[in-house]
Each structure stands twice: as C-alpha cells, then as structure tokens.
Write a protein that holds these residues in place. Sequence first.
Motif, PDB file in Angstrom:
ATOM      1  N   ILE A 175       0.853  -1.184   0.000  1.00 11.50           N
ATOM      2  CA  ILE A 175       0.000   0.000   0.000  1.00 11.50           C
ATOM      3  C   ILE A 175       0.888   1.233   0.000  1.00 11.50           C
ATOM      4  CG2 ILE A 175      -1.667   1.329   1.357  1.00 11.50           C
ATOM      5  CD1 ILE A 175      -2.719  -1.448   2.344  1.00 11.50           C
ATOM      6  N   GLU A 176       0.714   2.059  -0.992  1.00 10.25           N
ATOM      7  CA  GLU A 176       1.557   3.249  -1.130  1.00 10.25           C
ATOM      8  C   GLU A 176       0.726   4.492  -0.827  1.00 10.25           C
ATOM      9  OE1 GLU A 176       3.219   2.861  -5.061  1.00 10.25           O
ATOM     10  OE2 GLU A 176       4.709   1.389  -4.381  1.00 10.25           O
ATOM     11  N   GLY A 177       0.444   4.662   0.453  1.00  9.55           N
ATOM     12  CA  GLY A 177      -0.322   5.825   0.887  1.00  9.55           C
ATOM     13  C   GLY A 177      -1.810   5.615   0.768  1.00  9.55           C
ATOM     14  N   ASN A 178      -2.306   5.500  -0.451  1.00  8.87           N
ATOM     15  CA  ASN A 178      -3.740   5.354  -0.686  1.00  8.87           C
ATOM     16  C   ASN A 178      -4.194   3.934  -0.386  1.00  8.87           C
ATOM     17  OD1 ASN A 178      -4.541   8.027  -1.631  1.00  8.87           O
ATOM     18  ND2 ASN A 178      -3.240   7.605  -3.409  1.00  8.87           N
ATOM     19  N   ILE A 179      -4.982   3.792   0.672  1.00 10.87           N
ATOM     20  CA  ILE A 179      -5.485   2.467   1.052  1.00 10.87           C
ATOM     21  C   ILE A 179      -6.867   2.211   0.471  1.00 10.87           C
ATOM     22  CG2 ILE A 179      -6.608   3.192   3.219  1.00 10.87           C
ATOM     23  CD1 ILE A 179      -5.388   0.618   4.487  1.00 10.87           C
ATOM     24  N   ASP A 180      -7.535   3.271   0.019  1.00  4.76           N
ATOM     25  CA  ASP A 180      -8.853   3.146  -0.594  1.00  4.76           C
ATOM     26  C   ASP A 180      -8.691   2.762  -2.064  1.00  4.76           C
ATOM     27  OD1 ASP A 180     -11.395   3.504  -1.711  1.00  4.76           O
ATOM     28  OD2 ASP A 180     -11.867   5.196  -0.403  1.00  4.76           O
ATOM     29  N   ALA A 181      -9.328   1.676  -2.468  1.00  3.55           N
ATOM     30  CA  ALA A 181      -9.161   1.156  -3.825  1.00  3.55           C
ATOM     31  C   ALA A 181      -9.535   2.164  -4.901  1.00  3.55           C
ATOM     32  CB  ALA A 181      -9.991  -0.118  -4.001  1.00  3.55           C
ATOM     33  N   LYS A 182     -10.406   3.098  -4.598  1.00  2.23           N
ATOM     34  CA  LYS A 182     -10.834   4.050  -5.633  1.00  2.23           C
ATOM     35  C   LYS A 182      -9.675   4.892  -6.148  1.00  2.23           C
ATOM     36  CE  LYS A 182     -12.325   7.916  -2.678  1.00  2.23           C
ATOM     37  NZ  LYS A 182     -13.490   8.721  -2.225  1.00  2.23           N
ATOM     38  N   HIS A 183      -8.600   4.996  -5.364  1.00  6.34           N
ATOM     39  CA  HIS A 183      -7.448   5.795  -5.773  1.00  6.34           C
ATOM     40  C   HIS A 183      -6.441   5.006  -6.609  1.00  6.34           C
ATOM     41  CE1 HIS A 183      -8.815   9.089  -3.325  1.00  6.34           C
ATOM     42  NE2 HIS A 183      -8.806   8.341  -2.229  1.00  6.34           N
ATOM     43  N   VAL A 184      -6.586   3.681  -6.650  1.00  9.71           N
ATOM     44  CA  VAL A 184      -5.585   2.867  -7.349  1.00  9.71           C
ATOM     45  C   VAL A 184      -6.178   1.935  -8.393  1.00  9.71           C
ATOM     46  CG1 VAL A 184      -4.026   2.905  -5.362  1.00  9.71           C
ATOM     47  CG2 VAL A 184      -5.644   1.013  -5.596  1.00  9.71           C
ATOM     48  N   ILE A 185      -7.484   1.714  -8.325  1.00  6.89           N
ATOM     49  CA  ILE A 185      -8.088   0.623  -9.084  1.00  6.89           C
ATOM     50  C   ILE A 185      -7.981   0.810 -10.594  1.00  6.89           C
ATOM     51  CG2 ILE A 185     -10.452   1.543  -9.167  1.00  6.89           C
ATOM     52  CD1 ILE A 185     -11.333  -1.345  -8.317  1.00  6.89           C
ATOM     53  N   HIS A 186      -7.906   2.036 -11.057  1.00  6.74           N
ATOM     54  CA  HIS A 186      -7.806   2.283 -12.499  1.00  6.74           C
ATOM     55  C   HIS A 186      -6.451   2.884 -12.874  1.00  6.74           C
ATOM     56  CE1 HIS A 186     -11.938   1.155 -12.942  1.00  6.74           C
ATOM     57  NE2 HIS A 186     -12.373   2.145 -12.192  1.00  6.74           N
ATOM     58  N   LYS A 187      -5.456   2.693 -12.022  1.00  7.93           N
ATOM     59  CA  LYS A 187      -4.153   3.300 -12.280  1.00  7.93           C
ATOM     60  C   LYS A 187      -3.055   2.237 -12.305  1.00  7.93           C
ATOM     61  CE  LYS A 187      -5.356   7.696 -10.056  1.00  7.93           C
ATOM     62  NZ  LYS A 187      -5.047   8.625  -8.943  1.00  7.93           N
TER      63      LYS A 187
END
Length: 405
Positions: A175-187
């Motif tokens: 986890i790189e800072g953002n633990i909420d999937a909405k911040h990583v799911i499309h990146k």
Amino acid sequence: MHNIREVLDNVYWVGVNDRRITRFENLFEIERGVSYNSYVIKDEKNILFDSVDAAFTRNYLENVEAALGGEDLDYLVVLHMEPDHCRSIEAALKKWPNAKFVGNAKTFKFYEQFYNDEFKDRYFEVKDQDELDLGQRTIKFITAPMVHWPEVMMAYEKKDKIFFSADAFGSFNAIEGNIDAKHVIHKGDWLDQARRYYINIVGKFGNMVQNVFKKIDGLEIKAILALHGPVYKDPETIDFIVNKYQIWSSFKSEEKGVAIVYASMYGDTEQASDILAGKLADLGVEDIVLYDVSDWDPSYPIADCHRFSHTVFAPINYNSGLYYKMEAFLNELVGTGYKNKKVSFLNNWSWGGRSLEIAKEILKPAKCEYIGEDVKINSSVKKEDLANLDDLARVIAEDIKNTEI
C-alpha cells in the motif's frame, strides 16, 4: 511508532507493508512488495482480525495497541491460518491474555500443526453462519473452504455491512499511501497484479469461489476488507472487483486478444513468434503479448493466458522430448484451472522429437478448442513457412472477431 489507518468508523487497519521480499510465498515474483492486512473493530467488545508475518510482529503489536487506545482486546479472529497471516498470533495472545482465539475446528488443527496447543483453553470455536455479538455490531462467520486453504472463513459485520474476505479480493503491491481502492483501481498495474494474484494463488479453486458467491448472495456489502491490498468501500470499486472475480472464477476469458508463449534456445522460435505477432497486428488484433518461458516468472504468462481469448503455444524439442521449461509451464497452467480456451500451435521440431504431442497431452484436461493448422518450423523460418504463418494469423484474427466476451 505505530502506523494505523481508520478505514471506516471505529474500524482500523493495523497491518504492515512488506517491501523486503522479491517472491511471495517464495514463488511468485513481486516488484513492489505486498501488504499483510489486519483490522481492529472497536465496540463494547474489541475484535482483531488476523495477524502478520513474523518479521513485522513489533510493528503489528504497536499498531493494534494504538488502535485499542488503552482498552483491552476481547477477540482475535483468524480467518486464514497461512503463515503470512498467523505468525504473530502467539505474540498477540500473550500481550492480551484476556483475548479469546476465534477460529473453526480446522483453524485450530492447523495452528497446532504450525505451533502448539499453548492457548487451547482460549479457543473459541465458530461454525458456518455462527454470530458473535460485540455490542453495537454483530459478526457473522462464513466458512469458505479451499478459497484457498481448507480452514478459510470470512466474516460479515452486519451493522455497517463490512465483508472481511480473507485472501479473496487481494492483490500484490504494498500500500503506497492510498489504502482506498478508488485511488488505485484504475491506475498503473493494479489490475494486472490483482489478476495475477488471483489466477496463480486462488485460480484453480474457482468452483469454491462460486460457492462463496452463492453463500453471500443477498447480503448487502458496503465495504470489502481483504488480507492483501487496498480496501473497497464505495459501490463502483466493489462492483468492479466482484465482477472481475465472477469472470475469473468462472474460467471465462476477460478480453479479446492473444498471448503467445514460446520456448527458444537460439532465437529461431522467438523470431517465428515475432513474425506471427506482426501478422496478427496487421490483421487488426490490438492486444498481443509475447512471453519467453525461460525469461519470465510463469505467473505473468499464466495470468494472461487466462485473461485473453486466444493463446498460441510455441514449444520446441529437447532431447527428443519437450523443452522442460515449457513442460513445467504447461503443467502449472493446467493446474490453475485453465480450460475451455482457444489455442493454436507453432512448433519448432528441428531434428525430431515429441514436443508438440507432449504439449497437447498436457493440455488435454483443459479441453481446449484448437484454432487453425499447427505450424511446424524446421530449425528456422524459411520463405515457405511464411504462408503457413499467414494462414494461422488469418484464422486466429477472424476467430477473435467472432468471439464474444
């Protein structure tokens, strides 16, 4: 110093990130680490879900202590008894001597296989659909055998509709800072890592995953908290990952495209694979990936063989048999539940051998549909081979157009 995250009201992430290891389970290559997730719910009774790898016991205990804020721990629930989630159980039970150790019969059997029965008097056994009252919240336990170990269970918090999903819905990457999937799911490569994690670790147990879907059908889920990777707590990301799991666990192709997996000792089969890839591209096939079985960690091509609608295998002979890295790859691929796919063959046979026959024998349980005529290269690509490669490319490209996903 502690590192905790309040992911929902009075629900805390108390896990750790492991960026030391280069192979998960000493098997699957990882470039950006992995998280070991653990969670605390504070209520009239405080509950802790799972522990972490032994290398991080100190950090873990500091995190749990900070989340508790001076209060006692009443329950330690172990959803999955694999060592990356159970190595710190003993330390936690010693630190909080009043806590009950919650698990099912197989949990405790596995615990004693790994460790001992020192805490037998603190076992709190639960069965499928049993509930545990915390005060404001109630936890329902859902057994999920073979997703992906026999003892696995999941938990559903009824007040805020939180689904603690054990290893399901997990992914590689710390986890790189953002633990909420909405911040990583499309990146970035997040989806590739989630797919590779599922296909290689849980994949063969797709039918058991489907059984869990049936068990939770009708439950309203407002958050998913897995043991690896980010948390899902909004409808878009929950729907996204659940839809992916429905596809993956049904052994369906996810996208139109071609994975070309080849073995090449001196570059000739690699060249033939490159030529075929170019011809496919010229015919309008957009998604094409190539993998050398000697070069890649097999978890990457395995994931893409499941992902794409079509696969081309390019095996070669070795000592009259099948080049052993291709043989190992195909056996592992079939072991992940690969089946009902559309496959083609490009074979370099040189002075003889049974590589093509052996490859097809290995794939027989997968019940694949063969597309096009096998292309056979004798040592290196000749002018007369190009027409055969043209024919194979045309057949594959046409079949892709007519394939529904």
